[in-house]
Design an enzyme around this catalytic site. Structure first.
Site, PDB file in Angstrom:
ATOM      1  CB  CYS A  40     -12.860  -5.249   4.981  1.00 55.85           C
ATOM      2  SG  CYS A  40     -12.046  -3.703   5.384  1.00 55.85           S
ATOM      3  CG  HIS A  41     -11.937  -1.135   0.848  1.00 56.59           C
ATOM      4  ND1 HIS A  41     -13.101  -0.858   1.520  1.00 56.59           N
ATOM      5  CD2 HIS A  41     -12.132  -0.748  -0.420  1.00 56.59           C
ATOM      6  CE1 HIS A  41     -13.959  -0.327   0.687  1.00 56.59           C
ATOM      7  NE2 HIS A  41     -13.401  -0.251  -0.483  1.00 56.59           N
ATOM      8  CB  THR A  42      -7.827  -4.374   5.109  1.00 52.65           C
ATOM      9  OG1 THR A  42      -8.319  -3.105   5.518  1.00 52.65           O
ATOM     10  CG2 THR A  42      -6.407  -4.536   5.584  1.00 52.65           C
ATOM     11  CG  HIS A  62     -10.103  -7.820   8.639  1.00 52.14           C
ATOM     12  ND1 HIS A  62      -9.997  -7.846   7.275  1.00 52.14           N
ATOM     13  CD2 HIS A  62     -10.540  -6.588   8.948  1.00 52.14           C
ATOM     14  CE1 HIS A  62     -10.348  -6.675   6.789  1.00 52.14           C
ATOM     15  NE2 HIS A  62     -10.701  -5.892   7.777  1.00 52.14           N
ATOM     16  CD  GLU A  63     -15.486  -5.848   7.857  1.00 54.02           C
ATOM     17  OE1 GLU A  63     -16.636  -6.170   7.497  1.00 54.02           O
ATOM     18  OE2 GLU A  63     -14.992  -4.738   7.600  1.00 54.02           O
ATOM     19  CB  CYS A  92      -3.243  -7.983  26.500  1.00 58.29           C
ATOM     20  SG  CYS A  92      -2.288  -6.608  27.183  1.00 58.29           S
ATOM     21  CB  CYS A  95       0.359  -3.985  27.172  1.00 62.63           C
ATOM     22  SG  CYS A  95      -0.860  -3.166  26.134  1.00 62.63           S
ATOM     23  CB  CYS A  98      -4.284  -2.757  27.699  1.00 60.92           C
ATOM     24  SG  CYS A  98      -4.562  -3.618  26.142  1.00 60.92           S
ATOM     25  CB  CYS A 106      -3.441  -4.225  22.666  1.00 57.25           C
ATOM     26  SG  CYS A 106      -2.801  -5.627  23.597  1.00 57.25           S
ATOM     27  NE  ARG A 110       1.652  -2.244  17.383  1.00 61.11           N
ATOM     28  CZ  ARG A 110       0.545  -1.696  16.943  1.00 61.11           C
ATOM     29  NH1 ARG A 110      -0.612  -2.026  17.462  1.00 61.11           N
ATOM     30  NH2 ARG A 110       0.558  -0.823  15.968  1.00 61.11           N
ATOM     31  CB  CYS A 169     -13.295  -4.013  10.245  1.00 58.20           C
ATOM     32  SG  CYS A 169     -12.114  -3.014   9.339  1.00 58.20           S
ATOM     33  NE  ARG A 362     -17.141  -4.161   5.200  1.00 53.49           N
ATOM     34  CZ  ARG A 362     -16.401  -3.112   4.818  1.00 53.49           C
ATOM     35  NH1 ARG A 362     -16.631  -2.515   3.656  1.00 53.49           N
ATOM     36  NH2 ARG A 362     -15.422  -2.654   5.582  1.00 53.49           N
TER      37      ARG A 362
HETATM   38  N1  LIG Z   1      -8.360   3.571  10.680  1.00 60.41           N
HETATM   39  C1  LIG Z   1      -8.784   2.326  10.650  1.00 60.41           C
HETATM   40  O1  LIG Z   1      -8.616   1.566  11.599  1.00 60.41           O
HETATM   41  C2  LIG Z   1      -9.506   1.837   9.442  1.00 60.41           C
HETATM   42  C3  LIG Z   1     -10.339   0.719   9.500  1.00 60.41           C
HETATM   43  C4  LIG Z   1     -11.031   0.349   8.332  1.00 60.41           C
HETATM   44  C5  LIG Z   1     -10.854   1.070   7.176  1.00 60.41           C
HETATM   45  N2  LIG Z   1     -10.021   2.153   7.163  1.00 60.41           N
HETATM   46  C6  LIG Z   1      -9.825   2.985   5.974  1.00 60.41           C
HETATM   47  O2  LIG Z   1     -10.891   3.920   5.919  1.00 60.41           O
HETATM   48  C7  LIG Z   1     -11.101   4.309   4.569  1.00 60.41           C
HETATM   49  C8  LIG Z   1     -12.560   4.138   4.225  1.00 60.41           C
HETATM   50  O3  LIG Z   1     -12.927   2.776   4.272  1.00 60.41           O
HETATM   51  P1  LIG Z   1     -14.350   2.313   3.718  1.00 60.41           P
HETATM   52  O4  LIG Z   1     -14.442   0.857   3.927  1.00 60.41           O
HETATM   53  O5  LIG Z   1     -15.412   3.184   4.279  1.00 60.41           O
HETATM   54  O6  LIG Z   1     -14.117   2.633   2.164  1.00 60.41           O
HETATM   55  P2  LIG Z   1     -15.159   2.934   0.983  1.00 60.41           P
HETATM   56  O7  LIG Z   1     -14.380   2.847  -0.280  1.00 60.41           O
HETATM   57  O8  LIG Z   1     -16.363   2.103   1.158  1.00 60.41           O
HETATM   58  O9  LIG Z   1     -15.580   4.446   1.236  1.00 60.41           O
HETATM   59  C9  LIG Z   1     -14.849   5.527   0.788  1.00 60.41           C
HETATM   60  C10 LIG Z   1     -15.843   6.568   0.297  1.00 60.41           C
HETATM   61  O10 LIG Z   1     -15.140   7.747  -0.046  1.00 60.41           O
HETATM   62  C11 LIG Z   1     -15.785   8.335  -1.130  1.00 60.41           C
HETATM   63  N3  LIG Z   1     -14.891   9.284  -1.788  1.00 60.41           N
HETATM   64  C12 LIG Z   1     -13.895   9.041  -2.671  1.00 60.41           C
HETATM   65  N4  LIG Z   1     -13.328  10.198  -3.075  1.00 60.41           N
HETATM   66  C13 LIG Z   1     -13.973  11.188  -2.422  1.00 60.41           C
HETATM   67  C14 LIG Z   1     -13.868  12.602  -2.433  1.00 60.41           C
HETATM   68  N5  LIG Z   1     -12.946  13.226  -3.192  1.00 60.41           N
HETATM   69  N6  LIG Z   1     -14.689  13.309  -1.645  1.00 60.41           N
HETATM   70  C15 LIG Z   1     -15.617  12.697  -0.874  1.00 60.41           C
HETATM   71  N7  LIG Z   1     -15.775  11.361  -0.847  1.00 60.41           N
HETATM   72  C16 LIG Z   1     -14.973  10.614  -1.616  1.00 60.41           C
HETATM   73  C17 LIG Z   1     -16.178   7.157  -1.999  1.00 60.41           C
HETATM   74  O11 LIG Z   1     -17.224   7.512  -2.898  1.00 60.41           O
HETATM   75  C18 LIG Z   1     -16.609   6.142  -0.944  1.00 60.41           C
HETATM   76  O12 LIG Z   1     -18.001   6.211  -0.689  1.00 60.41           O
HETATM   77  C19 LIG Z   1     -10.151   3.451   3.745  1.00 60.41           C
HETATM   78  O13 LIG Z   1      -8.970   4.189   3.505  1.00 60.41           O
HETATM   79  C20 LIG Z   1      -9.856   2.281   4.658  1.00 60.41           C
HETATM   80  O14 LIG Z   1      -8.616   1.685   4.366  1.00 60.41           O
HETATM   81  C21 LIG Z   1      -9.360   2.540   8.271  1.00 60.41           C
HETATM   82 ZN   LIG Z   2     -11.541  -4.051   7.522  1.00 62.10          ZN
HETATM   83 ZN   LIG Z   3      -2.572  -4.744  25.744  1.00 58.39          ZN
END
Ligand SMILES: NC(=O)c1ccc[n+]([C@@H]2O[C@H](COP(=O)([O-])OP(=O)(O)OC[C@H]3O[C@@H](n4cnc5c(N)ncnc54)[C@H](O)[C@@H]3O)[C@@H](O)[C@H]2O)c1
Ligand SMILES: [Zn+2]
Ligand SMILES: [Zn+2]
Length: 368
Positions: A40-42, A62-63, A92, A95, A98, A106, A110, A169, A362
């Site tokens: 994943c990106h993270t 983490h996945e 948990c 808390c 939760c 949760c 943390r 994730c 992925r």
């Molecule tokens: N909130 C959470 O808990 C959580 C969990 C996982 C990931 N994320 C975040 O969610 C986001 C997306 O994650 P992902 O794995 O799907 O990423 P990804 O890079 O696979 O997908 C992002 C998509 O956005 C598109 N994009 C870029 N610029 C754009 C624009 N101007 N207009 C329209 N589309 C555009 C890209 O082409 C791509 O397909 C990331 O910022 C990631 O960090 C958040």
């Molecule tokens: Zn992730």
């Molecule tokens: Zn909790």
């Protein structure tokens, strides 16, 4: 025990797959044998060194999905042989958060988790006596990991590990954004900005909530096609005129629900502006860069638009991830198209390269 794990030794350098020492699970902990893990990106973000809260050495990942090998003292929720999905967002059950149905954040572990420790403030990973920290409380780029029992969701063993791991994730984040955070109503119009793993999950979530119209917006034709496969009814190429296009499609009003899944604050702004006057709800799932801010014209809020953020889709992992997996097993969520590449742990850095090249959704690491 000695195991193989991908260690972030130095920011900005490739991960090093090497032998490390893993201790037995202590009270409240579980030893998990990983079977599959998404990249994943993270993970890449932390490896790059850009994340100011990152630490090294640590075992990334983490996945994960795998099998419980051994449980520590006092663990009654899991037993050896159970199939599990790892949760960076634990539950948990006790808390104040939760116990509320308003949040999934949760509070139990943390502080320690953010610093790379298990709840008792120590690590189970080490090499030559030097501790190696746990990443996101999960550390799943590893043949085995030790995790708190409250951070493992027990799933139906019929689920394929390479599919189940995606619920750890991005996929659950997108599904939950639509189903928990926005609670999309049947018959509504939804717009999803960015259809990577998270956005595709949101499209599927909107479909499961019986939205009538689901507009997917992305820069990649290939991803828009994947969105169609998940239930998108309209596909738009993103860019400066995206809001205008949404307004045109909705008699000038905007959509009932918009979702942002790019992490770009300019797109977040578009998602707010594309939400309908009166009741439009914009759900932000993307993670913006450190210090970036979201610009909103206040009049948009006064005239009835709302903005919500969603961490892990508001999903209470131990309760809800197994239900998502059940939906997948019933054929309601098509996970197969999200798995684009299969890798071994030794090829983990290749997973980062593929992600950087936006090659597929992925890459999944298989352990055997
Ligand atoms: N909130 C959470 O808990 C959580 C969990 C996982 C990931 N994320 C975040 O969610 C986001 C997306 O994650 P992902 O794995 O799907 O990423 P990804 O890079 O696979 O997908 C992002 C998509 O956005 C598109 N994009 C870029 N610029 C754009 C624009 N101007 N207009 C329209 N589309 C555009 C890209 O082409 C791509 O397909 C990331 O910022 C990631 O960090 C958040
Ligand atoms: Zn992730
Ligand atoms: Zn909790």
């Amino acid at each position: 025990m000695k195991i193989n794990a991908a260690v972030l030794e130095e920011f900005g350098a490739p991960l090093v797959v090497r032998r490390v020492e893993l201790e037995q699970p202590r009270a409240g902990e579980v030893l998990v044998r990983l079977e599959a893990c998404g990249v994943c990106h993270t993970d890449m973000y932390t490896a790059s060194g850009v994340d100011p809260s990152g630490y090294a050495p640590t075992v990334l990942g983490h996945e994960g999905a795998g099998v419980v090998e051994q449980v520590g003292e006092g663990v009654t929720s899991l037993k050896p042989g159970d199939h599990v999905v790892t949760l960076f967002s634990p539950q948990c059950g006790e808390c104040i958060h939760c116990r509320s149905d308003k949040t999934n954040l949760c509070l139990a572990i943390r502080e320690q988790q953010n610093q790379g420790y298990l709840p008792d403030g120590t690590t189970r990973f080490s090499r030559d006596g030097e501790p190696i920290r746990h990443f996101m409380g999960t550390s799943t780029f590893s043949e085995y990991t030790v995790m708190p029992a409250i951070a493992l969701a027990k799933i139906d063993p019929a689920a394929k590990f390479e599919h189940a791991c995606l619920f750890a994730c991005g996929l659950s984040t997108g599904l939950g954004a639509a189903m928990n955070t926005a609670k999309v109503e049947p018959g509504s119009t939804c717009v999803v900005f960015g259809v990577g793993m998270v956005g595709l999950g949101a499209v599927a979530g909107c479909r499961l909530q019986q939205a009538e119209r689901i507009v997917a917006i992305d820069l990649s034709e290939e991803r828009l096609e994947l969105a169609r496969g998940q239930g998108a009814t309209d596909m738009l190429t993103g860019g400066p005129d995206a809001v205008e296009q949404v307004l045109e499609m909705t008699d000038g009003f905007g959509a009932d629900y918009t979702f942002e899944a790019t992490g770009n604050v300019n797109v977040m702004r578009q998602a707010v502006e594309a939400a309908r006057m009166g009741w439009g709800l914009c759900t932000v799932a993307g993670v913006a860069g450190k210090g970036e801010t979201l610009d909103i014209v206040p009049r948009l809020l006064i005239t009835g638009r709302r903005v919500a953020g969603s961490s892990f889709g508001g999903v209470k992992g131990r309760t809800q991830v197994p239900k998502f997996v059940d939906l997948y097993l019933q054929g309601e969520i098509d996970v197969e198209p999200f798995v684009s590449h299969h890798l071994t742990l030794d090829e983990v850095n290749r997973g980062f390269e593929l992600m950087e090249a936006q090659d597929g959704i992925r890459s999944v690491i298989h352990f055997d």
